[in-house]
Design a protein around this motif. Structure first.
Motif, mmCIF file in Angstrom:
data_model
loop_
_atom_site.group_PDB
_atom_site.id
_atom_site.type_symbol
_atom_site.label_atom_id
_atom_site.label_comp_id
_atom_site.label_asym_id
_atom_site.label_seq_id
_atom_site.Cartn_x
_atom_site.Cartn_y
_atom_site.Cartn_z
ATOM 1 N N GLN A 227 1.013 -1.281 0.056
ATOM 2 C CA GLN A 227 -0.018 -0.008 0.032
ATOM 3 C C GLN A 227 0.772 1.231 -0.079
ATOM 4 N N ASN A 231 -1.494 6.841 -3.203
ATOM 5 C CA ASN A 231 -2.591 6.643 -3.596
ATOM 6 C C ASN A 231 -2.870 5.271 -4.430
ATOM 7 N N GLU A 251 -5.412 1.512 -8.294
ATOM 8 C CA GLU A 251 -5.477 2.847 -7.954
ATOM 9 C C GLU A 251 -6.992 3.366 -8.055
ATOM 10 N N HIS A 253 -8.521 4.454 -4.808
ATOM 11 C CA HIS A 253 -8.733 4.577 -3.289
ATOM 12 C C HIS A 253 -7.663 5.812 -3.036
ATOM 13 N N LYS A 254 -8.052 6.300 -1.784
ATOM 14 C CA LYS A 254 -7.033 7.394 -1.302
ATOM 15 C C LYS A 254 -6.319 6.673 0.220
ATOM 16 N N VAL A 255 -5.079 7.167 0.352
ATOM 17 C CA VAL A 255 -4.507 6.833 1.548
ATOM 18 C C VAL A 255 -4.344 8.160 2.522
ATOM 19 N N CYS A 262 -4.411 -3.466 3.479
ATOM 20 C CA CYS A 262 -4.808 -4.086 2.367
ATOM 21 C C CYS A 262 -4.760 -5.490 2.521
ATOM 22 N N THR A 273 -9.064 -2.971 -0.039
ATOM 23 C CA THR A 273 -8.335 -2.132 0.740
ATOM 24 C C THR A 273 -9.301 -0.925 1.222
ATOM 25 N N SER A 275 -9.904 2.932 2.354
ATOM 26 C CA SER A 275 -9.762 4.158 1.795
ATOM 27 C C SER A 275 -9.908 5.440 2.930
ATOM 28 N N SER A 276 -8.978 6.359 2.822
ATOM 29 C CA SER A 276 -9.301 7.562 3.849
ATOM 30 C C SER A 276 -10.616 8.372 3.715
ATOM 31 N N PHE A 281 -12.560 -0.400 -1.290
ATOM 32 C CA PHE A 281 -12.360 -1.017 -2.738
ATOM 33 C C PHE A 281 -11.869 -2.138 -3.004
ATOM 34 N N THR A 293 -17.169 -0.475 -5.140
ATOM 35 C CA THR A 293 -16.474 0.231 -4.148
ATOM 36 C C THR A 293 -17.872 0.045 -3.159
#
Length: 327
Positions: A227, A231, A251, A253-255, A262, A273, A275-276, A281, A293
């Motif tokens: 991860q 992102n 890609e 999602h946001k971290v 993940c 995973t 996501s922030s 996702f 999602t």
């Protein structure tokens, strides 16, 4: 659990993306850092959670959604916790620099030790059940033996912090992800170690200028995923020289600075995973496309893990202290 029994003798069926919420569990008063299903198949209705509220909890996350036990042996946030392979003990490490091995039934500490640094990652050795590795806010990673309560080996890296630890199959080698990202190069972001000799095998695995807050191994193929704070999820070979797969990136999602976890589904077909933005996702492992999602949480979703036995059952947790079970 009666729900798990029919699945124990059979082979794991195909994983589908869960659609509906079964349990909403919110007894934690701070962010949940880690969740893990009990590795003993017969007892895999139990889910472990470690939180910033200084506690570790065990839940019946399959039948009732109830909290079974709360362990309050830490005086600061619990950053990492792991089931022992027998499912009777829980290893935990926190920002109080303490390591505790707790008996699940009695709540008593079988092993306690003060570490020299705050702990952010813990992993049991895959074949030697009395040995674990811990890392945290230090250039060193340590292997401990529970039987002697002593440090077996020290692995020295020129970094400030270890973010995650991943054993490769058989446990002869392991990887650490670190916060070492210099302006001119990103070597040392992922380091491969020889477990026995404590020698560095490679520190030239990932060359992008991002840290990797979590690493996960594919259940069937010789690959692992990192991860990244860029992102995206990067795919690597789990055999020397651990090359990155430049053709595949997961890609969408946001971290954004969260330690977002993940994981692969048990059949290896899906990569899931958090996501922030609170979503989960689901990626097709082979094509790297987003399958779906799930709007799971209002706060950052930091972990999403599939049940090891029940197909398509998923646990998620977030920065608000909530845990949810989906199917």
């Amino acid at each position: 659990s009666e729900l798990i029994k029919p699945y124990l003798g059979s082979k794991y069926k195909l994983t589908e993306v869960p659609k509906s919420l079964i349990f909403y569990m919110s007894k934690h008063s701070g962010p949940v850092n880690e969740i893990q299903w009990c590795p003993v198949r017969e007892q895999s209705h139990m889910l472990l959670s470690a939180s910033m509220d200084k506690t570790v909890k065990v839940w019946d996350a399959v039948d009732t959604g109830c909290c079974l036990k709360t362990y309050s042996c830490h005086s600061c946030a619990v950053r990492a916790a792991q089931w022992s392979s027998c499912g009777r003990r829980i290893l935990s490490g926190g920002f109080d620099s303490m390591l505790h091995l707790t008996d699940v039934e009695t709540g008593k500490q079988i092993f306690s030790s003060k570490n020299e640094f705050r702990i952010s990652a813990l992993k049991f050795h895959p074949t030697e059940s009395n040995i674990f590795i811990c890392g945290g806010f230090s250039p060193e990673v340590k292997a401990w033996d529970i039987r002697s309560s002593k440090v077996l080996r020290v692995y020295k890296a020129a970094v400030q912090q270890t973010l995650d630890i991943l054993f490769l199959p058989e446990g002869r080698e392991f990887l650490t992800s670190t916060d070492a990202v210099s302006r001119d190069s990103a070597d040392r972001t992922i380091i491969a170690w020889d477990f026995q000799s404590a020698a560095k095998i490679s520190n030239q695995i990932f060359h992008e200028r991002y840290t990797c807050p979590s690493l996960t191994l594919h259940p069937k193929e010789s690959v692992f995923v990192g991860q990244t704070n860029g992102n995206y999820l990067a795919l690597f070979s789990a055999q020397r020289p651990y090359r990155i797969n430049k053709k595949k990136r997961y890609e969408g999602h946001k971290v954004e600075g969260f330690a977002v976890g993940c994981e692969f589904s048990p059949d290896g077909t899906l990569l899931v995973t958090g996501s922030s933005d609170g979503k989960v996702f689901f990626y097709n492992y082979h094509t790297a496309r987003i399958i779906r999602t799930l709007s799971a949480h209002k706060e950052a979703c930091v972990s999403a893990i599939f049940h090891p036995v029940l197909p398509s059952l998923l646990a998620t947790c977030d920065w608000a202290g909530e845990i949810k079970i989906w199917q």
